[in-house]
Scaffold this motif. Structure first.
Motif, PDB file in Angstrom:
ATOM      1  N   ALA A  40      31.839  62.968  18.930  1.00 54.63           N
ATOM      2  CA  ALA A  40      30.978  63.548  17.980  1.00 54.63           C
ATOM      3  C   ALA A  40      31.358  63.930  16.689  1.00 54.63           C
ATOM      4  N   GLN A  41      32.965  64.057  16.379  1.00 53.16           N
ATOM      5  CA  GLN A  41      32.910  64.452  15.153  1.00 53.16           C
ATOM      6  C   GLN A  41      32.633  62.991  14.510  1.00 53.16           C
ATOM      7  N   GLN A  42      32.961  62.387  14.656  1.00 55.81           N
ATOM      8  CA  GLN A  42      33.647  61.050  14.510  1.00 55.81           C
ATOM      9  C   GLN A  42      31.460  60.310  14.795  1.00 55.81           C
ATOM     10  N   LEU A  43      30.987  60.642  15.763  1.00 56.23           N
ATOM     11  CA  LEU A  43      29.263  60.364  14.966  1.00 56.23           C
ATOM     12  C   LEU A  43      28.409  60.510  14.403  1.00 56.23           C
ATOM     13  N   TYR A  44      28.611  62.228  13.585  1.00 51.29           N
ATOM     14  CA  TYR A  44      28.486  62.901  12.801  1.00 51.29           C
ATOM     15  C   TYR A  44      28.971  62.136  11.287  1.00 51.29           C
ATOM     16  N   ALA A  45      30.377  62.059  10.817  1.00 56.50           N
ATOM     17  CA  ALA A  45      30.737  61.748   9.932  1.00 56.50           C
ATOM     18  C   ALA A  45      30.046  60.172   9.437  1.00 56.50           C
ATOM     19  N   PHE A  46      30.010  59.674  10.648  1.00 56.32           N
ATOM     20  CA  PHE A  46      29.058  58.297  10.024  1.00 56.32           C
ATOM     21  C   PHE A  46      27.528  58.874   9.572  1.00 56.32           C
TER      22      PHE A  46
END
Length: 250
Positions: A40-46
């Motif tokens: 989820a954190q990586q997706l939000y960063a994207f």
């Protein structure tokens, strides 16, 4: 009494089938969500990258709500799970309505689902890779001196979800045009005559769903107009093909 019982049984069967299809669709989303949550954190960063890339140095987004740093990435993961399982959701809808369709209508379902999903994803990709960089760069350039461009992450997510949805639906215009024509609701002549109205409506919708800058409005209105013309072109070509087949048969 027997007639009412016979009528009730098909209704109950339809409701049970509807519930089964909804459960299958929800299970698909839930399983995909469970698999995606760890990222989820990586997706939000994207998702945040288009804005983060234009923020001034030593500037970042902010969270004005205590729980926002946790829930906002979770919302992004839910959005991603819904998108990934969209083909399955559309298939479940088709499986529910398929028994009531004629054979020639059933043949349209597979290309309809494929084209709808492809165009929706294309609209989101167009928004992310083309519209967001131009729009956020413009906003960063017009920020007054002494004002720090620090956006709340929850408001940012709501903002981009609105634009994703607007561009995704916009790219469905050819599918809507072709369906209306093939179902006999709107003839080709009416679609061609409606061009001036489509142009006006496109810019009105763009003004409603995009930020109040002319650049974003143009980037939504122009694809809508082009995709409408694409749908009309496909209708014209399919009409000529059907006429040619009829002449050949005779």
């Amino acid at each position: 009494m027997n007639d009412s019982t016979d009528q009730t049984q098909p209704l109950v069967e339809h409701l049970l089938e509807l519930r089964r299809r909804l459960v299958y669709a929800a299970m698909g989303v839930a399983l995909c969500f469970i698999a995606i949550v760890p990222f989820a954190q990586q997706l939000y960063a994207f998702v945040a990258q288009p804005l983060m890339s234009v923020l001034p140095e030593n500037t970042s987004m902010i969270a004005t709500d205590v729980v926002a740093p946790f829930f906002v990435p979770i919302k992004v993961a839910m959005m991603a799970a819904f998108l990934v399982t969209l083909p399955n959701t559309l298939y479940q809808i088709w499986a529910f309505v398929a028994p009531a369709l004629y054979q020639n209508e059933k043949r349209l379902i597979a290309p309809l689902i494929l084209s709808s999903v492809t165009l929706f994803f294309s609209g989101m990709a167009f928004c992310y890779f083309l519209v967001f960089p131009v729009m956020f760069k413009f906003f960063a350039g017009v920020t007054p001196l002494g004002v720090s461009m620090a956006t709340d992450i929850d408001k940012y997510l709501s903002f981009i979800l609105t634009l994703f949805l607007a561009f995704g639906i916009t790219f469905e215009v050819p599918v809507a045009v072709i369906l209306l024509n093939r179902m006999g609701v709107v003839p080709l002549e009416t679609l061609q005559a409606a061009r001036p109205y489509v142009i006006v409506i496109s810019f009105i919708l763009a003004a409603i769903f995009t930020p109040p800058d002319i650049l974003s409005q143009i980037l939504l209105a122009i694809p809508m107009i082009v995709l409408y013309e694409l749908g009309v072109l496909v209708c014209r070509m399919s009409g000529k093909r059907e006429n040619h087949n009829e002449n050949t048969d005779t």
